[in-house]
Design a protein around this motif. Structure first.
Motif, mmCIF file in Angstrom:
data_model
loop_
_atom_site.group_PDB
_atom_site.id
_atom_site.type_symbol
_atom_site.label_atom_id
_atom_site.label_comp_id
_atom_site.label_asym_id
_atom_site.label_seq_id
_atom_site.Cartn_x
_atom_site.Cartn_y
_atom_site.Cartn_z
ATOM 1 N N ILE A 177 90.441 75.031 124.663
ATOM 2 C CA ILE A 177 89.095 75.809 125.414
ATOM 3 C C ILE A 177 88.049 75.161 126.767
ATOM 4 C CG2 ILE A 177 86.470 77.234 125.124
ATOM 5 C CD1 ILE A 177 88.241 78.414 122.674
ATOM 6 N N THR A 178 88.493 75.141 127.931
ATOM 7 C CA THR A 178 87.807 74.058 128.540
ATOM 8 C C THR A 178 86.723 74.132 128.737
ATOM 9 O OG1 THR A 178 87.838 75.228 130.944
ATOM 10 C CG2 THR A 178 89.518 74.004 129.423
ATOM 11 N N SER A 179 85.560 74.986 128.850
ATOM 12 C CA SER A 179 84.090 75.331 129.222
ATOM 13 C C SER A 179 84.273 75.874 130.118
ATOM 14 C CB SER A 179 83.792 74.105 128.354
ATOM 15 O OG SER A 179 82.087 74.400 129.437
ATOM 16 N N GLY A 180 83.416 76.189 131.230
ATOM 17 C CA GLY A 180 83.345 77.308 132.315
ATOM 18 C C GLY A 180 83.606 76.156 133.630
ATOM 19 N N ASP A 181 83.003 75.443 132.918
ATOM 20 C CA ASP A 181 82.874 73.633 134.395
ATOM 21 C C ASP A 181 84.425 72.817 134.182
ATOM 22 O OD1 ASP A 181 82.054 72.565 132.133
ATOM 23 O OD2 ASP A 181 80.096 71.577 133.360
ATOM 24 N N GLY A 182 84.496 73.390 133.305
ATOM 25 C CA GLY A 182 86.162 72.058 132.401
ATOM 26 C C GLY A 182 85.787 70.805 132.214
ATOM 27 N N SER A 183 84.730 70.601 132.469
ATOM 28 C CA SER A 183 84.145 68.987 130.581
ATOM 29 C C SER A 183 85.088 69.247 130.248
ATOM 30 C CB SER A 183 83.184 69.838 131.149
ATOM 31 O OG SER A 183 82.128 70.201 130.312
ATOM 32 N N ARG A 184 85.154 70.275 129.459
ATOM 33 C CA ARG A 184 85.579 70.342 127.433
ATOM 34 C C ARG A 184 86.739 70.057 127.612
ATOM 35 N NH1 ARG A 184 87.576 72.781 123.862
ATOM 36 N NH2 ARG A 184 87.125 72.602 121.207
ATOM 37 N N MET A 185 87.521 68.785 127.483
ATOM 38 C CA MET A 185 88.789 68.349 127.328
ATOM 39 C C MET A 185 88.977 68.907 125.653
ATOM 40 S SD MET A 185 89.513 67.742 130.324
ATOM 41 C CE MET A 185 91.522 67.144 130.765
ATOM 42 N N PRO A 186 90.878 69.133 125.446
ATOM 43 C CA PRO A 186 90.840 69.388 124.155
ATOM 44 C C PRO A 186 90.989 68.206 122.742
ATOM 45 C CG PRO A 186 93.102 69.112 126.305
ATOM 46 C CD PRO A 186 92.021 68.521 126.698
ATOM 47 N N SER A 187 90.560 69.090 122.422
ATOM 48 C CA SER A 187 89.909 68.312 121.097
ATOM 49 C C SER A 187 91.036 67.734 120.279
ATOM 50 C CB SER A 187 88.820 69.108 120.450
ATOM 51 O OG SER A 187 89.509 70.625 119.840
ATOM 52 N N GLU A 188 90.504 66.860 118.820
ATOM 53 C CA GLU A 188 91.632 66.368 118.218
ATOM 54 C C GLU A 188 92.195 67.415 117.878
ATOM 55 O OE1 GLU A 188 94.394 64.699 116.048
ATOM 56 O OE2 GLU A 188 93.643 63.972 117.791
ATOM 57 N N ASN A 189 91.342 68.902 117.643
ATOM 58 C CA ASN A 189 92.291 69.574 116.568
ATOM 59 C C ASN A 189 93.128 70.694 117.427
ATOM 60 O OD1 ASN A 189 91.294 71.428 113.703
ATOM 61 N ND2 ASN A 189 91.719 73.236 115.008
ATOM 62 N N GLU A 190 92.198 70.412 118.708
ATOM 63 C CA GLU A 190 93.796 71.736 119.588
ATOM 64 C C GLU A 190 94.792 70.397 119.671
ATOM 65 O OE1 GLU A 190 90.116 74.083 121.717
ATOM 66 O OE2 GLU A 190 90.443 72.086 122.765
ATOM 67 N N LEU A 191 94.711 69.542 120.245
ATOM 68 C CA LEU A 191 95.821 68.323 120.078
ATOM 69 C C LEU A 191 96.789 68.107 119.113
ATOM 70 C CD1 LEU A 191 94.021 65.742 122.408
ATOM 71 C CD2 LEU A 191 95.008 67.251 122.956
ATOM 72 N N ALA A 192 95.961 68.148 117.894
ATOM 73 C CA ALA A 192 97.358 67.842 116.890
ATOM 74 C C ALA A 192 97.645 69.794 116.449
ATOM 75 C CB ALA A 192 96.413 68.178 115.202
ATOM 76 N N MET A 193 97.664 70.609 116.808
ATOM 77 C CA MET A 193 97.948 72.217 116.878
ATOM 78 C C MET A 193 99.211 71.874 117.591
ATOM 79 S SD MET A 193 95.645 75.037 116.334
ATOM 80 C CE MET A 193 93.485 74.737 117.208
ATOM 81 N N ALA A 194 98.841 71.333 118.818
ATOM 82 C CA ALA A 194 99.829 71.251 119.843
ATOM 83 C C ALA A 194 101.015 70.220 119.709
ATOM 84 C CB ALA A 194 99.959 70.677 121.169
ATOM 85 N N ARG A 195 100.795 69.862 118.769
ATOM 86 C CA ARG A 195 101.376 68.507 118.066
ATOM 87 C C ARG A 195 102.497 69.337 117.129
ATOM 88 N NH1 ARG A 195 97.685 64.114 118.377
ATOM 89 N NH2 ARG A 195 97.049 64.979 116.299
ATOM 90 N N PHE A 196 101.680 70.025 116.343
ATOM 91 C CA PHE A 196 102.645 70.726 115.792
ATOM 92 C C PHE A 196 103.878 71.729 116.098
ATOM 93 C CE2 PHE A 196 102.772 72.580 111.087
ATOM 94 C CZ PHE A 196 102.877 74.129 112.263
ATOM 95 N N GLN A 197 102.881 72.292 117.615
ATOM 96 C CA GLN A 197 103.447 73.376 117.275
ATOM 97 C C GLN A 197 105.349 72.526 118.249
ATOM 98 O OE1 GLN A 197 101.775 76.394 120.051
ATOM 99 N NE2 GLN A 197 103.709 76.795 121.284
ATOM 100 N N GLY A 198 105.414 71.864 118.988
ATOM 101 C CA GLY A 198 105.892 70.745 119.223
ATOM 102 C C GLY A 198 107.280 70.930 118.457
ATOM 103 N N ARG A 199 106.017 69.345 117.627
ATOM 104 C CA ARG A 199 107.796 69.420 116.564
ATOM 105 C C ARG A 199 108.444 70.998 115.556
ATOM 106 N NH1 ARG A 199 104.059 66.855 113.324
ATOM 107 N NH2 ARG A 199 103.298 68.876 111.659
ATOM 108 N N HIS A 200 107.796 71.954 115.939
ATOM 109 C CA HIS A 200 108.269 73.105 114.991
ATOM 110 C C HIS A 200 109.108 73.522 115.545
ATOM 111 C CE1 HIS A 200 107.999 76.649 112.433
ATOM 112 N NE2 HIS A 200 107.625 77.354 114.038
ATOM 113 N N VAL A 201 108.912 74.180 117.116
ATOM 114 C CA VAL A 201 109.955 74.290 117.753
ATOM 115 C C VAL A 201 110.855 73.092 117.965
ATOM 116 C CG1 VAL A 201 110.390 74.153 120.242
ATOM 117 C CG2 VAL A 201 108.580 75.151 119.602
#
Length: 206
Positions: free
Chosen positions: A172-196
């Motif tokens: 979730i980036t926030s309306g102005d795009g200022s929020r970058m991916p959190s560690e929680n979100e990046l961890a889920m990305a790593r999980f998905q990449g490994r799972h695939v």
């Protein structure tokens, strides 16, 4: 045994690019995984990108090669990343996928693993509809869809704002795009990449 993973994304301001790097990091944890990051071609004129600030932001991943449709059949698994545009994938990704008609005609992607991740500006801005509507295209191509199983318990996080659903990782980036991916979100990305990568490797061994 080696397994080829392509991570194909479009990113305006770097959010999806950061998630793509997370996917790649996770996939590389699987022995034999050959991971390649690719971005789809830009459609927006330079002057528009410059006014929006996207042109400067895109310099961070300008080194990532541009994907071609002809490269897709080389992969055992393809993970697609797209920001949400009004609850759907962005035009750049749609344009790229619309060029895969010859692959569909030849069944070139049938049996390959497909997965998707996304970003939205708000908590309820369409991350899930973007992921599930993207799956429709993958089904037409005969791909095996892999999401983000609930064994990745980070998607149940309630102590902070976070993307992630059984359909795929998201940020979730926030309306102005200022929020970058959190560690929680990046961890889920790593999980998905490994799972695939793990599933693609099992498929390749059959």
């Amino acid at each position: 045994m080696s397994v080829k993973i392509q991570i194909i994304f479009y990113s305006s301001y770097g959010h999806i690019y950061q998630m793509a790097e997370g996917m790649a990091a996770g996939a590389r944890e699987v022995e034999g995984a050959e991971v390649r990051l690719l971005q789809v071609p830009e459609l927006v004129p330079d002057e528009v990108l410059e006014k929006s600030g996207a042109k400067a932001a895109r310099q961070a991943f300008a080194h990532i090669p541009v994907a071609t449709v002809e490269q897709l059949p080389e992969a055992d698994a393809i993970i697609f990343g797209t920001p949400t545009r009004f609850g759907n994938m962005c035009a750049q990704m749609r344009n790229f996928l619309d060029q895969t008609g010859s692959l569909w005609m030849n069944g070139s992607l049938v049996g390959k693993v497909g997965s998707v991740f996304s970003s939205t500006a708000t908590q309820h801005g369409g991350q899930e509809t973007t992921l599930t509507s993207f799956h429709t295209t993958l089904l037409h191509q005969g791909m095996i869809i892999v999401g983000l199983p609930y064994s990745e318990t980070r998607q149940m996080t309630m102590s902070e704002i976070s993307g992630g659903s059984p359909y795929g990782a998201s940020t979730i980036t926030s309306g102005d795009g200022s929020r970058m991916p959190s560690e929680n979100e990046l961890a889920m990305a790593r999980f998905q990449g490994r799972h695939v990568a793990e599933i693609a490797k099992k498929q390749a061994q059959k």
